[in-house]
Scaffold this motif. Sequence first.
Motif, PDB file in Angstrom:
ATOM      1  N   LYS A   1       0.852  -1.183   0.000  1.00  0.00           N
ATOM      2  CA  LYS A   1       0.000   0.000   0.000  1.00  0.00           C
ATOM      3  C   LYS A   1       0.890   1.235   0.000  1.00  0.00           C
ATOM      4  O   LYS A   1       1.862   1.295   0.751  1.00  0.00           O
ATOM      5  CB  LYS A   1      -0.833  -0.033   1.286  1.00  0.00           C
TER       6      LYS A   1
ATOM      7  N   GLY B   1       1.143   5.748  -0.380  1.00  0.00           N
ATOM      8  CA  GLY B   1       0.463   7.037  -0.463  1.00  0.00           C
ATOM      9  C   GLY B   1      -0.114   7.516   0.851  1.00  0.00           C
ATOM     10  O   GLY B   1      -0.542   8.653   0.962  1.00  0.00           O
ATOM     11  N   MET B   2      -0.165   6.664   1.858  1.00  0.00           N
ATOM     12  CA  MET B   2      -0.665   7.104   3.169  1.00  0.00           C
ATOM     13  C   MET B   2       0.044   6.282   4.230  1.00  0.00           C
ATOM     14  O   MET B   2       0.571   5.199   3.922  1.00  0.00           O
ATOM     15  CB  MET B   2      -2.172   6.895   3.247  1.00  0.00           C
TER      16      MET B   2
ATOM     17  N   ILE C   1       5.417  -3.233   7.070  1.00  0.00           N
ATOM     18  CA  ILE C   1       6.511  -4.167   6.781  1.00  0.00           C
ATOM     19  C   ILE C   1       7.744  -3.814   7.624  1.00  0.00           C
ATOM     20  O   ILE C   1       8.009  -2.634   7.867  1.00  0.00           O
ATOM     21  CB  ILE C   1       6.922  -4.061   5.290  1.00  0.00           C
TER      22      ILE C   1
ATOM     23  N   ARG D   1      11.975  12.614   4.242  1.00  0.00           N
ATOM     24  CA  ARG D   1      10.583  12.483   3.803  1.00  0.00           C
ATOM     25  C   ARG D   1      10.291  11.053   3.337  1.00  0.00           C
ATOM     26  O   ARG D   1      11.115  10.412   2.706  1.00  0.00           O
ATOM     27  CB  ARG D   1      10.303  13.426   2.611  1.00  0.00           C
ATOM     28  N   ARG D   2       9.109  10.595   3.638  1.00  0.00           N
ATOM     29  CA  ARG D   2       8.586   9.312   3.158  1.00  0.00           C
ATOM     30  C   ARG D   2       9.392   8.080   3.584  1.00  0.00           C
ATOM     31  O   ARG D   2       9.448   7.091   2.867  1.00  0.00           O
ATOM     32  CB  ARG D   2       8.472   9.336   1.628  1.00  0.00           C
ATOM     33  N   TYR D   3      10.045   8.196   4.722  1.00  0.00           N
ATOM     34  CA  TYR D   3      10.801   7.047   5.223  1.00  0.00           C
ATOM     35  C   TYR D   3       9.962   6.196   6.171  1.00  0.00           C
ATOM     36  O   TYR D   3      10.432   5.200   6.687  1.00  0.00           O
ATOM     37  CB  TYR D   3      12.077   7.524   5.925  1.00  0.00           C
ATOM     38  N   GLY D   4       8.736   6.649   6.452  1.00  0.00           N
ATOM     39  CA  GLY D   4       7.873   5.805   7.277  1.00  0.00           C
ATOM     40  C   GLY D   4       7.818   6.190   8.748  1.00  0.00           C
ATOM     41  O   GLY D   4       7.508   5.353   9.592  1.00  0.00           O
ATOM     42  N   LYS D   5       8.089   7.467   9.055  1.00  0.00           N
ATOM     43  CA  LYS D   5       8.035   7.903  10.464  1.00  0.00           C
ATOM     44  C   LYS D   5       6.616   7.793  11.005  1.00  0.00           C
ATOM     45  O   LYS D   5       6.364   7.207  12.049  1.00  0.00           O
ATOM     46  CB  LYS D   5       8.493   9.375  10.601  1.00  0.00           C
ATOM     47  N   THR D   6       5.692   8.389  10.245  1.00  0.00           N
ATOM     48  CA  THR D   6       4.302   8.388  10.713  1.00  0.00           C
ATOM     49  C   THR D   6       3.775   6.957  10.810  1.00  0.00           C
ATOM     50  O   THR D   6       3.145   6.589  11.805  1.00  0.00           O
ATOM     51  CB  THR D   6       3.429   9.245   9.778  1.00  0.00           C
ATOM     52  N   SER D   7       4.083   6.154   9.797  1.00  0.00           N
ATOM     53  CA  SER D   7       3.625   4.756   9.826  1.00  0.00           C
ATOM     54  C   SER D   7       4.125   4.045  11.076  1.00  0.00           C
ATOM     55  O   SER D   7       3.387   3.279  11.702  1.00  0.00           O
ATOM     56  CB  SER D   7       4.138   3.996   8.603  1.00  0.00           C
TER      57      SER D   7
HETATM   58  N1  LIG Z   1       6.799   0.009   7.629  1.00  0.00           N
HETATM   59  C1  LIG Z   1       6.220   0.217   6.442  1.00  0.00           C
HETATM   60  N2  LIG Z   1       5.555  -0.785   5.827  1.00  0.00           N
HETATM   61  C2  LIG Z   1       5.010  -0.625   4.603  1.00  0.00           C
HETATM   62  N3  LIG Z   1       5.062   0.524   3.907  1.00  0.00           N
HETATM   63  C3  LIG Z   1       5.714   1.563   4.463  1.00  0.00           C
HETATM   64  C4  LIG Z   1       6.318   1.470   5.765  1.00  0.00           C
HETATM   65  N4  LIG Z   1       6.891   2.658   6.044  1.00  0.00           N
HETATM   66  C5  LIG Z   1       6.656   3.452   4.992  1.00  0.00           C
HETATM   67  N5  LIG Z   1       5.971   2.808   4.040  1.00  0.00           N
HETATM   68  C6  LIG Z   1       5.577   3.353   2.717  1.00  0.00           C
HETATM   69  O1  LIG Z   1       6.077   4.678   2.652  1.00  0.00           O
HETATM   70  C7  LIG Z   1       5.021   5.628   2.545  1.00  0.00           C
HETATM   71  C8  LIG Z   1       5.357   6.834   3.414  1.00  0.00           C
HETATM   72  O2  LIG Z   1       5.242   6.489   4.792  1.00  0.00           O
HETATM   73  P1  LIG Z   1       4.942   7.571   5.915  1.00  0.00           P
HETATM   74  O3  LIG Z   1       3.890   8.515   5.486  1.00  0.00           O
HETATM   75  O4  LIG Z   1       4.766   6.833   7.172  1.00  0.00           O
HETATM   76  O5  LIG Z   1       6.370   8.298   5.926  1.00  0.00           O
HETATM   77  P2  LIG Z   1       6.810   9.667   6.610  1.00  0.00           P
HETATM   78  O6  LIG Z   1       8.273   9.511   6.905  1.00  0.00           O
HETATM   79  O7  LIG Z   1       5.929   9.982   7.736  1.00  0.00           O
HETATM   80  O8  LIG Z   1       6.606  10.650   5.379  1.00  0.00           O
HETATM   81  P3  LIG Z   1       6.422  12.255   5.357  1.00  0.00           P
HETATM   82  O9  LIG Z   1       7.789  12.810   5.565  1.00  0.00           O
HETATM   83  O10 LIG Z   1       5.899  12.511   3.980  1.00  0.00           O
HETATM   84  O11 LIG Z   1       5.458  12.595   6.454  1.00  0.00           O
HETATM   85  C9  LIG Z   1       3.763   4.883   2.954  1.00  0.00           C
HETATM   86  O12 LIG Z   1       2.634   5.378   2.242  1.00  0.00           O
HETATM   87  C10 LIG Z   1       4.067   3.451   2.562  1.00  0.00           C
HETATM   88  O13 LIG Z   1       3.791   3.234   1.194  1.00  0.00           O
END
Ligand SMILES: Nc1ncnc2c1ncn2[C@@H]1O[C@H](COP(=O)(O)OP(=O)(O)OP(=O)(O)O)[C@@H](O)[C@H]1O
Length: 411
Positions: free
Chosen positions: A25, A27-28, A36, A61-67
């Motif tokens: 998944k 985009g969010m 994962i 950015r987009r490294y998955g912090k929020t996730s």
């Molecule tokens: N642990 C994970 N498992 C699966 N997909 C992930 C995981 N971490 C990140 N992703 C992928 O990366 C995308 C970005 O994750 P996320 O929004 O958590 O990152 P972020 O570091 O908070 O980004 P931003 O800097 O844009 O706020 C997710 O939409 C997902 O596709």
Amino acid sequence: MEIITIYVLVYAYIQKKDIRLKMFKSGMPVKGKNFIDRTEHLKKFNIYLQNHQHIMIKAPRRYGKTSLVVQLFELNDYKKIYVDIKRATSLKQLASQIIDEVYAIAGFSGIIQKASKSITTLFKQLRASVSLNIDTIELTLEKLELNTKNEIEEMEYFLYSLDLVEKIAQEKDINIKFAMDEFQDILNIASSSILDKVRSVMQDHQNVTYIFLGSIETIMNKIFSSKSSPFFHFTRVIDLGGFDVDELLIYTKKFFDKQDIVYDDSLTKVLHYLEGHPYYSVKTLQIIHYGSLETANKLITTKECIEALTTALYETKPYLEEIIEKVKVKKHHHIVLWSLANEKKVENLDSPTLYKTYSSLQDMGYIKKQQRGEYIITDIFLKIMLQQNNDISFTIDNKIIFKDLVLKGKK
Ligand SMILES: Nc1ncnc2c1ncn2[C@@H]1O[C@H](COP(=O)(O)OP(=O)(O)OP(=O)(O)O)[C@@H](O)[C@H]1O
Ligand SMILES: [Mg+2]
């Protein structure tokens, strides 16, 4: 015989359901079955949180912090507050959101909206439904009323909201986990003196555990790791890298195996090439998977991998172009970034200017300093985009060069 048939059917159903839930998944922020890797991080962060240790998580950015935080909260039954400071329009609005959330924890929803109608009615409702000290309730109503009339300084109102979280946690005898996403953006809605004030309020809190997240590494370092900063030594600092590619591979292979999708070595190579970048890896895998479903092709080879990478890059193009536009308006930034992507020496630039440009690119979150003092581009797709010979390869020819990606031959 019949029992065996039922067993087989149930097993097949569970397997199928499992696969359906475990789609890639993008985009969010993701959670649950879509989440994962990060096994070690989850374990470590949980130990910290259970021991009331404040943490700061930084990553590009987009490294998955929020996730990661969403998943931490999903897996544990914590009392929690989550605010995204990037989305806050003012300190006032942020404070109101915090007050709203902490009253919801205390068992009362929508306090802010109700306060805008009638304070007297709200008082009665609170008395009837919330088991909090009368002083706490009265003080909240006083602050909310002052806020409605615009008679309270936004800083005071904000600091009050933080203290309220502690107060309610104390009264309820709980520990609240309080996540502040994109924390560095607080400096966009308040002057830098806020850091001193916030720290002095937070340091007395015994019943709140703070989780700060941020994507601009240099600013997060200034706030949390610089000796002169009020937040120095306040948190455990965690630098969240990309995925562990081997772990991602195990997950991915299991996923494809379950669906009888066969893959060659290209899959491994592509995931290594993407350097464990969570978003781009997941996006590319998702495209490969959808492609296989759409065409009923159960074979993943170099062709499918390159097509997926190309599609993923195209879909990210507007975001990357926006970055390049931002970089281009700043003197020397583009050439320095381009040279880094293409491993070329920057010509005609004196060392102080070069150093200043690197610092500024770091502040923008696009590059990162490695241990040996070298800089790297944090966004692998941005790097690929900068490596194209010209814009035409990206638009007309539809042929993107993936430098350093060797899919055939070497095993
Ligand atoms: N642990 C994970 N498992 C699966 N997909 C992930 C995981 N971490 C990140 N992703 C992928 O990366 C995308 C970005 O994750 P996320 O929004 O958590 O990152 P972020 O570091 O908070 O980004 P931003 O800097 O844009 O706020 C997710 O939409 C997902 O596709
Ligand atoms: Mg985020």
